[in-house]
Motif scaffolding. Structure first.
Motif, PDB file in Angstrom:
ATOM      1  N   GLY A   1       0.814  -1.209   0.000  1.00  0.00           N
ATOM      2  CA  GLY A   1       0.000   0.000   0.000  1.00  0.00           C
ATOM      3  C   GLY A   1       0.848   1.259   0.000  1.00  0.00           C
ATOM      4  N   MET A   2       1.990   1.191   0.645  1.00  0.00           N
ATOM      5  CA  MET A   2       2.892   2.337   0.720  1.00  0.00           C
ATOM      6  C   MET A   2       3.882   2.345  -0.446  1.00  0.00           C
ATOM      7  N   THR A   3       4.339   1.180  -0.832  1.00  0.00           N
ATOM      8  CA  THR A   3       5.296   1.057  -1.928  1.00  0.00           C
ATOM      9  C   THR A   3       4.791   0.010  -2.922  1.00  0.00           C
TER      10      THR A   3
ATOM     11  N   LEU B   1      15.374  -4.300   2.724  1.00  0.00           N
ATOM     12  CA  LEU B   1      14.310  -5.140   3.276  1.00  0.00           C
ATOM     13  C   LEU B   1      14.657  -5.388   4.746  1.00  0.00           C
ATOM     14  N   TRP B   2      14.500  -4.312   5.543  1.00  0.00           N
ATOM     15  CA  TRP B   2      14.796  -4.384   6.976  1.00  0.00           C
ATOM     16  C   TRP B   2      13.776  -5.321   7.624  1.00  0.00           C
ATOM     17  N   THR B   3      14.167  -5.965   8.695  1.00  0.00           N
ATOM     18  CA  THR B   3      13.305  -7.026   9.235  1.00  0.00           C
ATOM     19  C   THR B   3      12.656  -6.714  10.581  1.00  0.00           C
ATOM     20  N   GLU B   4      12.620  -5.460  11.006  1.00  0.00           N
ATOM     21  CA  GLU B   4      11.956  -5.147  12.278  1.00  0.00           C
ATOM     22  C   GLU B   4      10.501  -5.604  12.302  1.00  0.00           C
ATOM     23  N   TYR B   5       9.839  -5.503  11.158  1.00  0.00           N
ATOM     24  CA  TYR B   5       8.409  -5.809  11.095  1.00  0.00           C
ATOM     25  C   TYR B   5       8.120  -7.074  10.280  1.00  0.00           C
TER      26      TYR B   5
ATOM     27  N   ARG C   1      -4.641   1.513  -0.396  1.00  0.00           N
ATOM     28  CA  ARG C   1      -3.257   1.870  -0.077  1.00  0.00           C
ATOM     29  C   ARG C   1      -3.199   2.681   1.211  1.00  0.00           C
ATOM     30  N   ALA C   2      -4.087   3.667   1.315  1.00  0.00           N
ATOM     31  CA  ALA C   2      -4.107   4.514   2.513  1.00  0.00           C
ATOM     32  C   ALA C   2      -4.437   3.688   3.747  1.00  0.00           C
ATOM     33  N   ALA C   3      -5.421   2.814   3.647  1.00  0.00           N
ATOM     34  CA  ALA C   3      -5.816   1.987   4.790  1.00  0.00           C
ATOM     35  C   ALA C   3      -4.673   1.068   5.213  1.00  0.00           C
ATOM     36  N   GLU C   4      -3.981   0.466   4.260  1.00  0.00           N
ATOM     37  CA  GLU C   4      -2.877  -0.431   4.588  1.00  0.00           C
ATOM     38  C   GLU C   4      -1.714   0.327   5.226  1.00  0.00           C
ATOM     39  N   THR C   5      -1.434   1.521   4.741  1.00  0.00           N
ATOM     40  CA  THR C   5      -0.341   2.325   5.292  1.00  0.00           C
ATOM     41  C   THR C   5      -0.660   2.748   6.727  1.00  0.00           C
ATOM     42  N   VAL C   6      -1.872   3.213   6.966  1.00  0.00           N
ATOM     43  CA  VAL C   6      -2.280   3.616   8.317  1.00  0.00           C
ATOM     44  C   VAL C   6      -2.230   2.414   9.257  1.00  0.00           C
ATOM     45  N   SER C   7      -2.716   1.282   8.799  1.00  0.00           N
ATOM     46  CA  SER C   7      -2.702   0.063   9.614  1.00  0.00           C
ATOM     47  C   SER C   7      -1.280  -0.356   9.963  1.00  0.00           C
ATOM     48  N   PHE C   8      -0.383  -0.252   8.998  1.00  0.00           N
ATOM     49  CA  PHE C   8       1.013  -0.615   9.237  1.00  0.00           C
ATOM     50  C   PHE C   8       1.622   0.262  10.328  1.00  0.00           C
TER      51      PHE C   8
ATOM     52  N   ASN D   1       3.769   0.462  18.646  1.00  0.00           N
ATOM     53  CA  ASN D   1       3.429  -0.189  19.899  1.00  0.00           C
ATOM     54  C   ASN D   1       3.967   0.636  21.063  1.00  0.00           C
ATOM     55  N   SER D   2       3.675   0.230  22.265  1.00  0.00           N
ATOM     56  CA  SER D   2       4.060   1.031  23.428  1.00  0.00           C
ATOM     57  C   SER D   2       5.576   1.180  23.550  1.00  0.00           C
TER      58      SER D   2
END
Length: 191
Positions: free
Chosen positions: A65-67, A93-97, A161-168, A174-175
């Motif tokens: 959605g973002m890319t 392709l960083w792997t934090e997420y 795309r917008a919904a997926e980006t916001v969700s990501f 997270n806290s």
């Protein structure tokens, strides 16, 4: 350090933030990923080799959605901005997420194929619709354990795309991430 590397037949590569100091040796290659305001781009192209790692097109750890695939593939404009100084492209392709191998493959394929074609093919023969047609033949030939993104995921509507980006970003915030950002801001304010 760059002189020591040069003596040993190596060449230093640095991220584009290093250009801000104004004293970077002219023979150091710059890994260009993001430029706020265009100043870094100007400094980066003053006779310096560039590895283009454009945040908006080649960071594959962000959702389609973002890319979207089309955005990654249609990168000729950003490549041309650097002229003949671009010596290569890099897709991050960083792997934090990224939680597992299947997700890694989904995020990388077919976008890695798009980056590879852009890196090796002249702009005059790169046509996105033709690329997508060829992908339909190429993707099934990948090893069975490569779970690539389905064509329905490649180029979503603007609303999806917008919904997926916001969700990501909501999931990424997270806290612990919020605490880290707050602590970082406090440290900057205390200096």
């Amino acid at each position: 350090l760059s002189d020591r590397l040069k003596k040993n037949g190596k060449k230093a590569v640095t991220w584009n933030e290093s250009l801000k100091g104004g004293n970077l040796n002219g023979d150091i290659t710059v890994q260009f990923w993001l430029d706020n305001g265009g100043k870094t781009k100007k400094k980066a192209t003053d006779g310096r080799d560039i590895i283009l790692s454009d945040f908006y097109r080649f960071y594959l750890d962000y959702p389609y959605g973002m890319t979207p695939l089309k955005k990654t593939y249609n990168s000729d404009g950003v490549i041309k901005q650097f002229g003949d100084r671009v010596i290569g492209l890099e897709a991050e392709l960083w792997t934090e997420y990224i939680r597992d191998f299947d997700r890694l493959c989904y995020m990388g394929f077919p976008r890695l194929i798009a980056v590879a074609e852009r890196a090796w093919t002249g702009d005059d023969i790169c046509v996105y619709d033709d690329f997508k047609r060829r992908l339909r033949d190429i993707l099934p030939t990948l090893p069975e354990d490569i779970k690539y993104a389905d064509e329905s995921e490649w180029d979503k509507t603007i609303v999806k795309r917008a919904a997926e980006t916001v969700s990501f970003f909501a999931a990424a915030s997270n806290s612990e991430t919020v605490k880290s950002l707050i602590n970082s801001a406090r440290q900057k304010n205390n200096k």
